[in-house]
Design a protein around this motif. Structure first.
Motif, PDB file in Angstrom:
ATOM      1  N   THR A 186       1.081  -0.945   0.174  1.00 23.91           N
ATOM      2  CA  THR A 186      -0.069  -0.151   0.310  1.00 23.91           C
ATOM      3  C   THR A 186       0.887   1.327   0.070  1.00 23.91           C
ATOM      4  OG1 THR A 186      -1.370  -0.868   1.370  1.00 23.91           O
ATOM      5  CG2 THR A 186      -1.678   1.641   1.374  1.00 23.91           C
ATOM      6  N   VAL A 187       0.409   2.499  -0.718  1.00 20.23           N
ATOM      7  CA  VAL A 187       1.559   3.531  -0.912  1.00 20.23           C
ATOM      8  C   VAL A 187       1.363   3.925   0.029  1.00 20.23           C
ATOM      9  CG1 VAL A 187       1.785   6.087  -2.224  1.00 20.23           C
ATOM     10  CG2 VAL A 187       1.235   3.312  -3.382  1.00 20.23           C
ATOM     11  N   SER A 226      -1.093   9.462 -11.567  1.00 16.07           N
ATOM     12  CA  SER A 226      -2.543   9.439 -11.301  1.00 16.07           C
ATOM     13  C   SER A 226      -2.557   7.863  -9.596  1.00 16.07           C
ATOM     14  CB  SER A 226      -3.706   8.926 -11.815  1.00 16.07           C
ATOM     15  OG  SER A 226      -2.616   7.588 -12.335  1.00 16.07           O
ATOM     16  N   LEU A 227      -1.154   8.107  -9.299  1.00 15.77           N
ATOM     17  CA  LEU A 227      -1.415   7.947  -8.767  1.00 15.77           C
ATOM     18  C   LEU A 227      -1.633   8.230  -6.617  1.00 15.77           C
ATOM     19  CD1 LEU A 227      -0.830   4.212  -8.016  1.00 15.77           C
ATOM     20  CD2 LEU A 227       1.818   5.472  -6.751  1.00 15.77           C
ATOM     21  N   LYS A 228      -2.090   7.700  -5.793  1.00 15.01           N
ATOM     22  CA  LYS A 228      -2.331   8.010  -4.783  1.00 15.01           C
ATOM     23  C   LYS A 228      -2.290   7.833  -3.252  1.00 15.01           C
ATOM     24  CE  LYS A 228      -6.144  10.698  -6.617  1.00 15.01           C
ATOM     25  NZ  LYS A 228      -7.996  10.961  -7.060  1.00 15.01           N
ATOM     26  N   LYS A 229      -2.165   7.797  -2.614  1.00 11.31           N
ATOM     27  CA  LYS A 229      -1.772   7.575  -0.813  1.00 11.31           C
ATOM     28  C   LYS A 229      -2.615   6.336  -0.982  1.00 11.31           C
ATOM     29  CE  LYS A 229       1.460  11.408   0.918  1.00 11.31           C
ATOM     30  NZ  LYS A 229       1.132  12.052   1.957  1.00 11.31           N
ATOM     31  N   SER A 231      -3.098   3.932  -2.677  1.00 14.59           N
ATOM     32  CA  SER A 231      -3.249   2.688  -3.548  1.00 14.59           C
ATOM     33  C   SER A 231      -2.528   1.626  -3.010  1.00 14.59           C
ATOM     34  CB  SER A 231      -3.036   3.621  -4.895  1.00 14.59           C
ATOM     35  OG  SER A 231      -3.764   4.199  -4.658  1.00 14.59           O
ATOM     36  N   LYS A 232      -3.318   0.220  -3.666  1.00 14.32           N
ATOM     37  CA  LYS A 232      -3.157  -0.715  -3.647  1.00 14.32           C
ATOM     38  C   LYS A 232      -1.879  -1.180  -4.955  1.00 14.32           C
ATOM     39  CE  LYS A 232      -5.095  -2.329  -0.359  1.00 14.32           C
ATOM     40  NZ  LYS A 232      -4.243  -2.585   1.843  1.00 14.32           N
ATOM     41  N   VAL A 233      -0.726  -1.430  -4.735  1.00 15.95           N
ATOM     42  CA  VAL A 233       0.168  -1.772  -6.139  1.00 15.95           C
ATOM     43  C   VAL A 233       0.868  -3.001  -6.072  1.00 15.95           C
ATOM     44  CG1 VAL A 233       0.333   1.538  -6.690  1.00 15.95           C
ATOM     45  CG2 VAL A 233       2.266  -0.219  -4.826  1.00 15.95           C
TER      46      VAL A 233
END
Length: 255
Positions: A186-187, A226-229, A231-233
């Motif tokens: 997770t970010v 487009s990535l946010k805190k 987010s599952k990556v």
């Protein structure tokens, strides 16, 4: 001993000086007639001097030793000359070989140019299409290979990497440093370092100040726009070791 020396006639002393004179001439000129005459004189010298006392009897053998030394010296010189001739022949042969290789290569180039000029536009178009098709197929095969490798690669969590480095840095380096791996998490943060290189941190560190960092190339910064805190990556990265127990990775990309 005295009787042997007293019995020497003057004739026996004439042979040795004559032999020495001819020997010097042979060494200086290497004339074949001198060599034949020396052989006869050796026989005569042995005949006359063997009746003398033992010091005089050794004289012919000393002279023969000098003759052998001269012959060996001349033989060595001859071998040097032959070696030099062979070396020059090899150098000439190599030059000729390069010359012919250049001629053949030039002929092949000319033949290729003439053959290409004689092709019709349809043939040239067909060959270009076949070449492009081969490139597309090769790129597709390489991409399929990469996809298969990614599919077979296991996924490790960010918390597992952090725990491995917290427990044993040496063992963790052997497992991750310099190797590609897939990591999920997770970010926690999206940022750039002092060189302007973008990176993300994933939750799972020992504490919030020691979250594992995963850096991207500057050219791949668009992936993080487009990535946010939260987010599952899943990332594909290469391990770089750690800095004060904080796991570091680079060359990352989003999967």
């Amino acid at each position: 001993m005295a009787g042997g020396v007293a019995s020497i006639t003057p004739k026996r002393f004439v042979v040795a000086p004559l032999f020495i004179s001819l020997f010097r001439s042979f060494v200086a000129t290497h004339d074949i007639d001198d060599l034949r005459l020396l052989s006869v004189l050796i026989f005569l010298l042995l005949h006359y001097l063997l009746s003398l006392s033992w010091p005089f009897a050794l004289l012919p053998f000393l002279l023969l030793g000098r003759i052998l030394a001269a012959l060996i010296r001349n033989l060595c010189h001859g071998m040097d000359v032959v070696t030099e001739v062979i070396q020059k022949g090899r150098e000439k042969g190599v030059k000729k070989l390069f010359k012919w290789v250049g001629i053949i290569f030039g002929c092949l180039v000319v033949i290729g140019m003439v053959s290409n000029a004689m092709k019709s536009p349809e043939q040239k178009q067909a060959e270009a299409a076949a070449l492009e098709q081969h490139r597309v197929e090769q790129a597709a095969a390489e991409k399929a290979k990469v996809v298969a490798e990614l599919a077979a690669m296991p996924v490790v969590t960010a918390s597992a990497i952090a725990s491995a480095y917290d427990a044993n840095t040496v063992a963790a380096d052997q497992q991750f440093k310099g190797k590609k791996f897939k990591v999920s998490g997770t970010v926690a943060d999206i940022n750039t370092n002092f060189m302007g290189q973008p990176y993300v941190t994933l939750r799972g560190g020992v504490n919030q100040f020691m979250e594992p960092q995963f850096a991207f190339e500057k050219s791949d910064a668009e992936q993080l726009v487009s990535l946010k805190k939260g987010s599952k990556v899943i990332l594909l990265c290469t391990g770089k070791g750690d800095v004060a127990k904080v796991p570091m990775s680079d060359s990352c990309s989003l999967l």
